[in-house]
Design a protein around this motif. Structure first.
Motif: not given
Length: 456
Positions: A102-129
């Motif tokens: 939750g602090a922003g620097g954890h490895a698991d968090e670096l793939d999470w977008p700052l804007t909601r995925p349904d707004i970005l619409n930048d689909w990456n099949p390797s990162k479906p979550t």
């Protein structure tokens, strides 16, 4: 002939060294062996960053990453991370962010977008979550739960900090991602350069334009830059974003500067008296070195500085200046050697067409040195080697059969260019002296030597 101050000029950082304990005995470290596990991991995970919903686009963007590269840019980022982590005044905060969900620097968090995925619409099949495909339904306004967790509270860290290396092998997740970002930006520039230069080969294989065509190569480069930009924003450091984003401007400015015709009319001897106008050769050298910084050294220098900043080094910490100075000097040395090899090596050795600079009408270090010793070389330079007999257009790999190659071969141009590259490499190693002893520091020194010694 008076040496020009432009050559090997660098304001080496000055500050007394201070260690928490006596430095260990120095050892020799091979940078590629030292980082082999991390490089393999970064290459594997990097491919997942480039996936697209369009298979053809995924194929193009992965193309250059699937062929071996020198990887010098991510190596610089990783080595400076290891050589300086723990020295910055804000290291404790960076470490806490890397270890805390939750602090922003954890490895698991670096793939999470700052804007909601349904707004970005930048689909990456390797990162479906953490990505979302386009939904053709009308978009409705409705409250949604936050897609990122709120940052946890952190207790204030001590106001005093003793510079001390944290761990010989530890690299922050943000620094690993930065290493991938700089390699993505470099590769995107290659996709574009090979279109501009009409290059048929890259790393011993058909170039992307040769394999996919110019249009898809340009689009692929743009796509890689888009993914790199998104990854950059998620590192959470505005200064790093500022640094890395400026590299794109530098690359474009360098490419434009490279097209500038060299003015050869006028004196060819440098002015000896203070205040006299710069000669044409000096002007050409200044443009060449500026272009070399913009197109090559900028990425290495700013990538190294960004790595140190991500490790908690803020304004006033000398380690930032050391990183930038090293990358700047090493980058110029790297390109000088590259320009030597363009005259001195064949395509089979380089993995790309030999003599490409002459074919493109580019004036590089060896040509400028040859001009000093053979004034008639200036005529060839002024017409960008497009006159009859200037170069062997049908077979640029034939040695000593064109006027340009003859002028270079019958001068000390290649040797003098190599000596200049050695000066920049020596300066790169010199600025490392203030770093605490470590395998990473030794590997940075060894990397400078390898840049000079390389034959491809």
């Amino acid at each position: 002939m008076r040496r020009w101050a432009t050559f090997a000029r660098i304001l080496a950082p000055t500050r007394s060294r201070h260690y928490s304990s006596p430095p260990p005995a120095k050892s020799t470290s091979d940078p590629f062996s030292l980082l082999a596990p991390q490089l393999a991991e970064l290459r594997h995970s990097l491919l997942s960053l480039l996936d697209s919903g369009h298979p053809r686009l995924s194929e193009i963007t992965r193309y250059y990453f699937l062929h071996p590269s020198k990887q010098i840019r991510p190596i610089i980022v990783l080595l400076f991370s290891r050589a300086t982590n723990g020295l910055g005044r804000h290291w404790e905060h960076k470490l806490w962010a890397a270890q805390t969900h939750g602090a922003g620097g954890h490895a698991d968090e670096l793939d999470w977008p700052l804007t909601r995925p349904d707004i970005l619409n930048d689909w990456n099949p390797s990162k479906p979550t953490c990505t979302s495909p386009f939904n053709s339904s009308p978009f409705t306004i409705r409250p949604r739960a936050p897609h990122r967790p709120s940052p946890p509270h952190r207790h204030p860290h001590p106001s005093t900090h003793e510079p001390k290396l944290y761990d010989a092998e530890y690299i922050l997740p943000t620094q690993k991602r930065l290493a991938q970002i700089v390699e993505m930006m470099h590769t995107a520039s290659l996709l574009h350069d090979d279109v501009i230069d009409e290059s048929a080969l890259r790393r011993g294989q058909p170039s992307a334009p040769a394999a996919f065509g110019n249009k898809f190569s340009i689009l692929g480069g743009n796509f890689v830059l888009g993914r790199a930009s998104a990854a950059l924003s998620r590192l959470g450091d505005p200064e790093v974003t500022d640094l890395i984003a400026s590299i794109l401007s530098n690359l474009v400015e360098g490419e434009i500067l490279q097209t500038k015709a060299v003015e050869t009319d006028g004196p060819t001897e440098p002015a000896e008296l203070p205040g006299e106008p710069l000669t044409k050769i000096q002007d050409a050298w200044n443009i060449y070195l500026q272009k070399t910084y913009l197109k090559t050294a900028s990425l290495m220098a700013k990538g190294a500085r960004a790595a140190v900043i991500l490790g908690g080094c803020k304004e006033g910490d000398i380690w930032r200046e050391i990183a930038y100075a090293y990358g700047r000097n090493l980058g110029i040395a790297f390109q000088l050697v590259d320009d030597i090899l363009d005259y001195d090596s064949a395509a089979a050795t380089l993995g790309k067409p030999g003599g490409a600079d002459l074919q493109l009408g580019l004036t590089t270090g060896p040509a400028l040195y040859a001009w000093e010793e053979h004034p008639d070389m200036g005529t060839l330079i002024s017409r960008k080697f497009q006159g009859p007999g200037d170069i062997e257009k049908n077979d640029p790999l034939k040695p000593l059969t064109s006027q340009a190659r003859n002028f270079v071969a019958h001068s000390s141009a290649l040797q003098r260019t190599r000596e200049l590259a050695q000066k920049y490499a020596d300066k790169a190693k010199e600025v490392l002296e203030q770093l605490p002893e470590s395998d990473a520091k030794n590997a940075l020194e060894a990397l400078a030597d390898r840049v000079i010694q390389r034959r491809s």
